[in-house]
Motif scaffolding. Sequence first.
Motif, short mmCIF file in Angstrom:
data_model
loop_
_atom_site.label_atom_id
_atom_site.label_comp_id
_atom_site.label_asym_id
_atom_site.label_seq_id
_atom_site.Cartn_x
_atom_site.Cartn_y
_atom_site.Cartn_z
N LEU A 131 0.82 -1.21 0.00
CA LEU A 131 0.00 0.00 0.00
C LEU A 131 0.86 1.26 0.00
O LEU A 131 0.53 2.25 -0.67
N ILE A 132 1.97 1.21 0.74
CA ILE A 132 2.89 2.35 0.75
C ILE A 132 3.41 2.62 -0.66
O ILE A 132 3.42 3.76 -1.14
N ILE A 133 3.85 1.57 -1.33
CA ILE A 133 4.39 1.72 -2.69
C ILE A 133 3.33 2.27 -3.64
O ILE A 133 3.60 3.18 -4.44
N LEU A 134 2.14 1.75 -3.54
CA LEU A 134 1.06 2.18 -4.43
C LEU A 134 0.64 3.63 -4.16
O LEU A 134 0.28 4.36 -5.10
N LEU A 135 0.70 4.05 -2.91
CA LEU A 135 0.23 5.39 -2.55
C LEU A 135 1.28 6.48 -2.77
O LEU A 135 0.93 7.62 -3.07
N LEU A 136 2.55 6.14 -2.61
CA LEU A 136 3.59 7.15 -2.75
C LEU A 136 3.62 7.72 -4.17
O LEU A 136 3.67 6.97 -5.14
N PRO A 137 3.64 9.04 -4.31
CA PRO A 137 3.72 9.63 -5.65
C PRO A 137 5.12 9.51 -6.26
O PRO A 137 5.28 9.50 -7.48
N GLU A 138 6.13 9.43 -5.40
CA GLU A 138 7.50 9.24 -5.85
C GLU A 138 8.27 8.50 -4.77
O GLU A 138 7.87 8.47 -3.60
N TRP A 139 9.41 7.89 -5.15
CA TRP A 139 10.17 7.08 -4.21
C TRP A 139 10.71 7.93 -3.07
O TRP A 139 11.21 9.05 -3.27
N THR A 140 10.59 7.40 -1.88
CA THR A 140 11.22 8.01 -0.71
C THR A 140 11.48 6.91 0.31
O THR A 140 10.94 5.81 0.20
N HIS A 141 12.31 7.20 1.28
CA HIS A 141 12.63 6.19 2.29
C HIS A 141 12.05 6.59 3.65
O HIS A 141 11.67 7.73 3.86
N ASP A 142 11.99 5.63 4.56
CA ASP A 142 11.49 5.86 5.92
C ASP A 142 10.06 6.40 5.94
O ASP A 142 9.81 7.53 6.36
N VAL A 143 9.14 5.58 5.49
CA VAL A 143 7.71 5.91 5.51
C VAL A 143 7.07 5.03 6.59
O VAL A 143 7.02 3.81 6.44
N PRO A 144 6.56 5.63 7.68
CA PRO A 144 6.10 4.83 8.82
C PRO A 144 4.98 3.84 8.53
O PRO A 144 4.94 2.76 9.12
N SER A 145 4.05 4.18 7.63
CA SER A 145 2.92 3.31 7.36
C SER A 145 2.23 3.73 6.08
O SER A 145 2.55 4.77 5.49
N CYS A 146 1.25 2.92 5.66
CA CYS A 146 0.50 3.28 4.46
C CYS A 146 -0.33 4.55 4.68
O CYS A 146 -0.58 5.31 3.75
N TYR A 147 -0.74 4.78 5.93
CA TYR A 147 -1.45 6.03 6.25
C TYR A 147 -0.55 7.23 6.00
O TYR A 147 -0.98 8.24 5.44
N HIS A 148 0.72 7.12 6.42
CA HIS A 148 1.66 8.21 6.21
C HIS A 148 1.98 8.38 4.72
O HIS A 148 2.23 9.50 4.26
N ALA A 149 1.97 7.28 3.97
CA ALA A 149 2.15 7.38 2.52
C ALA A 149 0.99 8.15 1.90
O ALA A 149 1.19 8.94 0.96
#
Length: 200
Positions: free
Chosen positions: A165-183
Amino acid sequence: MKKLPVLLIFFRLLLGPVMIALTYNYGKSSAPVLVVLLFLGMLSDIFDGIVARSTGVSTAKLRRMDSQTDLVFWLCAGWCAWLLHPHIIINDQYAIITIFVMEAATYVLSILKFGKETCTHAWLSKLWGITLFIALTSIIGFGYGGVPLALAVIFGIVSHIDVYLIILLLPEWTHDVPSCYHAWLIRKGKPFKKYRMFNG
């Protein structure tokens, strides 16, 4: 201090092959030492990120190195568990294969979308790491899979879904994303607080 995170990462990277060598050479008598090395590897994984954030060297390159080292370390530890107690792994082979497939899928999904591997260091992934440590300690040290292994599988599945879900939600690559909610917050351009202990 700024070099310490890299040293901790390389220390953990070396631990994996050392554990395998000990297992091949000493068999089940190496179990107590392997458990100690597992614990040291877990500690190095916890503190490399904390020190990196505290000293301001928590770069994307360092975090990616940390993630790939984690993969090598846990694969080596899992191989040791297989060598010492193959019956435990065989009994839960389908659940374990499911985790391997889900892990591979995170790489495929992230590379297809961003052109590089995922590096979320999400909270659920950290929790999975703890349950994985407990399960491998139980298997290697005491020859028991049972509840610890079942919990590791459950949290492994849940944490991988979170990463998808994090990968699908992120508009661009980044590191250290706490959860899919934060994405989702990142996708919406909404700020959120990060905690130094867990994410920079």
